[in-house]
Design a protein around this motif. Structure first.
Motif: not given
Length: 339
Positions: A296-300
Motif C-alpha cells: 500500500e505504498h508504505g502506508s502505516p
C-alpha cells in the motif's frame, strides 16, 4: 419428583444447546483458513511445472452463533465483524455470494492479462457485458433490477463497461429519468428509473446498484483457472504468479514454497485485502517460506505492516515481503537463492 426435575433439566439443556448453536448473532466470525497450492488449479497448455509452489491463502468465515462469539474473544486470530462490515447495505446472502464470485472472476481475468503480458505471450481482452452485483435498498433500482442482470443499454446507448454508466449518470441531476435495457434469464427487458441521492452520500446521485464489467480474455497458449470454489479478489496476485511461472522456462519459485495475498488489476497494481493476519497464520502452518503482502505504498496501516507484526507474534521464520506491483514480486523471486 426427581423424574420431573430430570426431565425439566433435560429440556432446559436441550433448549440452551439449540440457542448456543443455532441462534445467529449480527456478526460474522473469521479465523485462519488454509494455504492451497495453485498448481492443481492453474493449467497453461504445455505449461512448465517446477519443484516449488505458489500458494493462495484463505480465511474461514461464518455467521456467528453464541459459541463462536465467545471463542472469538479468547482464541488468537479469531475476529468478529458486524454484518454491515461484511455485506453491503440490503445485500442478501445470494447477492453476497454472487458478488464474491464475480470479484474472483474479475481478479482472475486481470491475473491472466498481467501474466501473459509480462511473459511476452499473446493476450487480448474485450468487455462483454455489465452485470449487477448488488441493489441498495430505498434506491431507484430496488425491486426493478436484481443481482445477475446484464445491463444492455442506457437511454438507447449500448453498454460494454460499468465506467460508461458512471460517466453518463455523473452528468445528470436529481430527479432525471433514465431508461435501462437489461437481460434477465435470456429475456430482454426495460425499466425507467428516476435518479436520487444515496442515503449516506447526499451529494451523489445514482441508481443504487453495484456493477461489474465482464471481460472476454483470449490467450495463446490457452489457460484454464479453476476458481469456482474461491470467492473474492484476494488471490489475484498469486494466480498471476502461478500463470507466469507456467509460461516461462525458468522456475520462479526456485524450489521454495511461496504464499501471499493481494488483489491485482490489469495494470499489475497490487491492492490490499482483509484478514491478512489470519492468512499469515495459514501460510505458516502450511510451511510457506515467503509471504507476499500488499505494501500500500508504505502506508502505516498497510497489509504488509500488519503481516510483519503477526509474523513476530507467532514466531515464524517465514519472510514477509512487501509488494505494490506484480513486478515487485518478480524482482524478489529472481533475487532469491535456490532452495
Amino acid at each position: 419428583m426427581k423424574k420431573r426435575t430430570y426431565i425439566a433439566a433435560f429440556f432446559f439443556g436441550a433448549v440452551l444447546a439449540v440457542l448456543l448453536i443455532f441462534m445467529k448473532l449480527p456478526y460474522y466470525v473469521t479465523m485462519p483458513g488454509s494455504a492451497q497450492k495453485l498448481t492443481p488449479l492453474v493449467h497453461v497448455e504445455h505449461g512448465d511445472r517446477d519443484a516449488g509452489a505458489f500458494m493462495l491463502t484463505t480465511v474461514r468465515m461464518g455467521r456467528a452463533n453464541v459459541i463462536a462469539y465467545l471463542l472469538a474473544h479468547i482464541r488468537p486470530f479469531y475476529e468478529l465483524h458486524p454484518v454491515e462490515e461484511i455485506k453491503q447495505e440490503g445485500e442478501s446472502d445470494k447477492e453476497y455470494t454472487m458478488r464474491q464470485l464475480e470479484l474472483m472472476e474479475q481478479s482472475k481475468e486481470a491475473a491472466i492479462v498481467v501474466a501473459y503480458r509480462h511473459a511476452g505471450k499473446p493476450v487480448s481482452y474485450e468487455p462483454k457485458g455489465v452485470y449487477v452485483m448488488n441493489v441498495l435498498p430505498d434506491m431507484p433500482a430496488e425491486g426493478r433490477l436484481q443481482a445477475g442482470d446484464r445491463l444492455a443499454a442506457l437511454d438507447g446507448r449500448p453498454l460494454t463497461t460499468s465506467e460508461q454508466i458512471i460517466d453518463y449518470i455523473r452528468k445528470k441531476k436529481e430527479g432525471d429519468r433514465v431508461r435501462i435495457a437489461f437481460v434477465r434469464e435470456g429475456e430482454r427487458r426495460e425499466v425507467e428509473l428516476r435518479l436520487k441521492p444515496f442515503p449516506h452520500h447526499p451529494n451523489q446521485i445514482g441508481l443504487g446498484v453495484t456493477l461489474m464489467t465482464d471481460y472476454d480474455v483470449r490467450t495463446d497458449p490457452p489457460v484454464d483457472v479453476d476458481s469456482e470454489q474461491i470467492g473474492g479478489p484476494s488471490a489475484g496476485l498469486m494466480f498471476s504468479l502461478e500463470i507466469y511461472n507456467q509460461l516461462v522456462e525458468e522456475d520462479m519459485t526456485k524450489g521454495h514454497n511461496i504464499a501471499g495475498t493481494g488483489t491485482i488489476d490489469i495494470h499489475g497494481q497490487v491492492g490490499p485485502i482483509g484478514g491478512v493476519s489470519q492468512k499469515v497464520v495459514a501460510a505458516d502452518r502450511a510451511g510457506a517460506e515467503v509471504f507476499f503482502a500488499p505494501n500500500e505504498h508504505g502506508s502505516p496501516s498497510s497489509n504488509y505492516r500488519e503481516a510483519v507484526q503477526t509474523a513476530k507474534k507467532i514466531g515464524t521464520n517465514m519472510k514477509i515481503v512487501p509488494v505494490d506491483t506484480f513486478e515487485d514480486a518478480i524482482r524478489y523471486l529472481r533475487s532469491m537463492p535456490e532452495a
